[in-house]
Design an enzyme around this catalytic site. Structure first.
Site, PDB file in Angstrom:
ATOM      1  N   PRO A 153     -15.213  47.065 -11.456  1.00  0.00           N
ATOM      2  CA  PRO A 153     -16.434  47.078 -12.279  1.00  0.00           C
ATOM      3  C   PRO A 153     -17.252  48.351 -12.075  1.00  0.00           C
ATOM      4  O   PRO A 153     -18.113  48.673 -12.885  1.00  0.00           O
ATOM      5  CB  PRO A 153     -17.225  45.862 -11.799  1.00  0.00           C
ATOM      6  CG  PRO A 153     -16.289  45.028 -10.989  1.00  0.00           C
ATOM      7  CD  PRO A 153     -15.182  45.910 -10.529  1.00  0.00           C
ATOM      8  N   GLU A 185     -14.389  40.586  -3.599  1.00  0.00           N
ATOM      9  CA  GLU A 185     -15.577  41.428  -3.813  1.00  0.00           C
ATOM     10  C   GLU A 185     -15.178  42.870  -4.086  1.00  0.00           C
ATOM     11  O   GLU A 185     -15.962  43.650  -4.622  1.00  0.00           O
ATOM     12  CB  GLU A 185     -16.501  41.361  -2.593  1.00  0.00           C
ATOM     13  CG  GLU A 185     -17.480  40.205  -2.604  1.00  0.00           C
ATOM     14  CD  GLU A 185     -17.014  38.983  -3.361  1.00  0.00           C
ATOM     15  OE1 GLU A 185     -17.464  38.815  -4.511  1.00  0.00           O
ATOM     16  OE2 GLU A 185     -16.221  38.198  -2.829  1.00  0.00           O
TER      17      GLU A 185
END
Ligand code: 9D3
Length: 248
Positions: free
Chosen positions: A88, A115
């Protein structure tokens, strides 16, 4: 084009590759996809690939060792091709990025999970970082498929149609005009007369105007970068003055 995909979920990649335009490109010898299970490169007894972050904070982080082992075993150290991390935090994937990446004969795609990956993977293995947009997914596998799909269809001959990629809405910088096929009337809804006229100049003009109208309505941001002719600009100006009498 050769892709090497590194992932904790190899089973997510294969089925899409095997049934799609990508499969056709592969049959023609234009595409090679090698999928590698990162977990198989973990050297400890339980093949651990992720651990809690140093400093706390919850979640899990992908470990360096299995990722470095996987990529370097397959591609050597350092790899000769770009190593793209799907994250991301990457630059946003666009048609322009697809065109840029399609120039390479070989790309490695590293799919993050959890994560994210240990920062040392980013710093010392990864050469490029790409996101597919501002929404939250569970991992980089779908983004990797999206990259492969968008890049493969740009390879000459991959689509079967020699100039299939030229008329792309995002290559012309505009959204596409509306498409119709038979029948000429369905439930009373008629195909625009001009398309049945056989007047190709008129048809081209109508389509161009529809593309401009649609882009103005839905993606006005695209008009700023699209190459526009003098006639295009006049039409858009006319639309701004009287949006309901556009003649489009
Ligand atoms: C809970 C952690 N998130 C904080 C908002 C950060 C986060 C880390 C990892 C969010 C998603 C992911 C998994 N996504 C990807 O690996 C990913 C992704 C995406 O989520 N959106 C758009 N492009 C991409 S490319 C890889």
């Amino acid at each position: 084009m050769r892709f090497d995909v590194f992932t904790l979920f190899p089973g997510l990649i294969e089925p899409y590759i095997n049934e799609s335009i990508l499969e056709r490109a592969r049959m023609r010898g234009l595409l090679e996809v090698h999928v590698h299970d990162i977990r198989a490169y973990a050297t400890d007894r339980h093949h651990v690939t992720d651990e809690p972050p140093y400093g706390g904070g919850g979640g899990m982080v992908m470990k360096c060792e299995p990722v470095f082992n996987a990529v370097e075993s397959v591609l050597g150290a350092p790899p000769a091709c770009p190593v793209i991390l799907l994250t991301p935090q990457g630059r946003v994937f666009t048609q322009q990025v697809a065109m840029e990446l399609s120039q390479y004969p070989h790309l490695a795609l590293l799919c993050g999970r959890y994560e994210g990956v240990d920062e040392r993977v980013r710093e010392h293995l990864v050469t490029d970082e790409i996101s597919i947009g501002d929404y939250v997914l569970t991992g980089g596998e779908l983004p990797a498929l999206i990259l492969m799909d968008a890049i493969t269809r740009l390879i000459p001959g991959a689509l079967g149609d020699p100039d299939g990629a030229i008329d792309d809405s995002h290559a012309s910088g505009l959204l596409e005009y509306p498409h119709y096929t038979r029948p000429a009337e369905f439930r009373g809804w008629k195909v625009p007369e001009v398309l049945l006229s056989g007047n190709h100049a008129e048809i081209a003009r109508w389509r161009r105007r529809q593309a401009l109208l649609r882009t103005l309505q839905r993606r006005p941001d695209l008009l700023e970068k699209a190459p526009l002719s003098e006639e295009d600009r006049k039409f858009l100006e006319q639309l701004r003055k009287s949006p309901d009498e556009s003649g489009a």
